[in-house]
Design an enzyme around this catalytic site. Structure first.
Site, short mmCIF file in Angstrom:
data_model
loop_
_atom_site.label_atom_id
_atom_site.label_comp_id
_atom_site.label_asym_id
_atom_site.label_seq_id
_atom_site.Cartn_x
_atom_site.Cartn_y
_atom_site.Cartn_z
N CYS A 37 0.84 -1.19 0.00
CA CYS A 37 0.00 0.00 0.00
C CYS A 37 0.88 1.25 0.00
O CYS A 37 2.06 1.21 0.36
CB CYS A 37 -0.88 -0.04 1.25
N THR A 39 0.69 3.61 2.06
CA THR A 39 1.11 3.85 3.44
C THR A 39 2.33 3.01 3.79
O THR A 39 3.25 3.48 4.48
CB THR A 39 -0.04 3.53 4.41
N HIS A 42 5.28 4.80 2.51
CA HIS A 42 5.65 5.91 3.39
C HIS A 42 6.44 5.40 4.59
O HIS A 42 7.43 6.00 5.01
CB HIS A 42 4.40 6.66 3.87
N HIS A 60 -1.37 -4.57 5.54
CA HIS A 60 -2.77 -4.73 5.94
C HIS A 60 -3.70 -5.13 4.79
O HIS A 60 -4.84 -5.48 5.04
CB HIS A 60 -3.29 -3.43 6.56
N GLU A 61 -3.24 -5.11 3.54
CA GLU A 61 -4.12 -5.46 2.40
C GLU A 61 -4.03 -6.96 2.14
O GLU A 61 -3.43 -7.40 1.17
CB GLU A 61 -3.71 -4.68 1.16
N CYS A 103 -12.79 6.85 14.90
CA CYS A 103 -12.77 7.32 16.28
C CYS A 103 -11.39 7.86 16.64
O CYS A 103 -10.38 7.52 16.02
CB CYS A 103 -13.20 6.20 17.22
#
Length: 338
Positions: A37, A39, A42, A60-61, A103
């Site tokens: 990804c 991210t 980065h 996470h993908e 959140c």
């Protein structure tokens, strides 16, 4: 079994995977594939060292299968094909107004907690979604970024026959364009990379460079003088942000998908004069995962074309180096099966 650990300061190390037995309410997964990804890139460049613990597995993908169930988990069975919605909202408070996906104390799994660039991954069961047994696990690894696109298009309230512009032709921009087209819109992708323009056209999208085409004039010409109904800003480029209001018709809509760490100029007079609307779109909600899984299972989107290459997990450090020199690649999947 293998894992790739981020050690901080742009350094990665390939090492052993240490499976974690699932506690109550947890599920241990055998990871099949994990996509790289933006991210992750980065992080690889050292840009998030103040946030990401080290050494730690990121990513996470993912797609995979259920390997072991913790106490109290009844909605899954060993062998189920699954994906993970990597948001841990257990810090949610009343002040978050029920929007658990954004959140204030949200933990993003794979950034704030260990991720999926490993053969075995233990996560809370509430983050896990089943995938139909007939779905290829390579395609299932696209559920997470596709869910981002589903969230963006849903918040944008796209309907049939609207003229939609997507600014930015990276992986998320391409997926937003495909999902918006599936929703019935006429989609135009704006991108300065000749490679990505050609890639978009191969997917059947209309695509133009803003360096070569006056897109605002084109939008008015194609719409009887009105302009576009909706703009998705996915590029993160200041000139793109500045162009959004020019593209839009009266009561047009803007969805900001890209992350802008610093303020940028936007023509607020157009918001007044044309009664424009703008919303931000961050990550996804459970219904967006459901929609993404349905779209993948249906085979109605050309998602196979989005997968640029598949590499063994131990090649991940090399992949990060290659993506730094070839940013036009779409989606690279790491085979985590050891």
């Amino acid at each position: 079994m293998k894992a790739v650990y981020y050690e901080g300061n742009k350094e990665f190390k390939v090492g052993a995977c240490h499976p974690v037995a699932p506690g109550p309410g947890d599920v241990r997964l055998d990871v099949a594939y994990c996509g790289v990804c933006g991210t992750d890139i980065h992080i690889a460049h050292g840009a998030m060292d103040q946030r990401v613990p080290s050494p730690m597995v990121i990513g996470h993908e993912m797609s995979g299968t259920v390997a072991e169930l913790g106490e109290g988990v009844v909605d899954f069975a060993v062998g189920d094909k699954v994906v993970v919605r990597p948001l841990d909202n257990r810090g949610e408070k009343a002040a978050d107004r029920g929007y658990s996906h954004i959140c204030q104390d949200l933990k993003f799994i794979g950034i704030d907690a260990p991720g999926a660039f490993q053969s075995s991954w233990t996560v809370p069961a509430f983050t896990v979604h089943k995938v139909p047994a007939e779905v290829d696990l390579k395609l299932a690894a696209l559920v997470e970024p596709l869910a981002v696109a589903c969230h963006d298009v849903r918040l944008g309230k796209v309907v049939s026959d609207e003229l939609a512009f997507v600014l930015g032709g990276g992986p998320i921009g391409m997926l937003v364009a495909l999902v918006a087209r599936h929703a019935g819109a006429r989609v135009v992708l704006s991108e300065i990379s000749s490679y990505r323009l050609e890639f978009a056209r191969k997917l059947g999208l209309e695509a133009f460079s803003p360096m070569e085409t006056d897109l605002a004039a084109w939008a008015r010409e194609q719409s009887g003088g009105s302009g576009a109904d909706i703009v998705f800003e996915v590029s993160g480029a200041k000139p793109a942000a500045a162009s959004m209001t020019d593209l839009l018709a009266i009561r047009g809509r803007i969805v900001v998908v890209a992350i802008y760490p610093q303020p940028v100029e936007i023509n607020l007079f157009h918001f007044f004069w044309k009664e424009l609307q703008m919303c931000g779109a961050r990550v996804y909600e459970p219904e967006d995962y459901t929609k993404a899984i349905e779209l993948i299972a249906s085979g109605e989107l050309p998602l196979e074309e989005m997968i640029s290459q598949v590499e063994p997990l131990e090649k991940l450090p090399d992949v990060f180096n290659s993506l730094e020199n070839n940013p036009e690649s779409m989606k690279v999947l790491m085979d985590c099966r050891g």
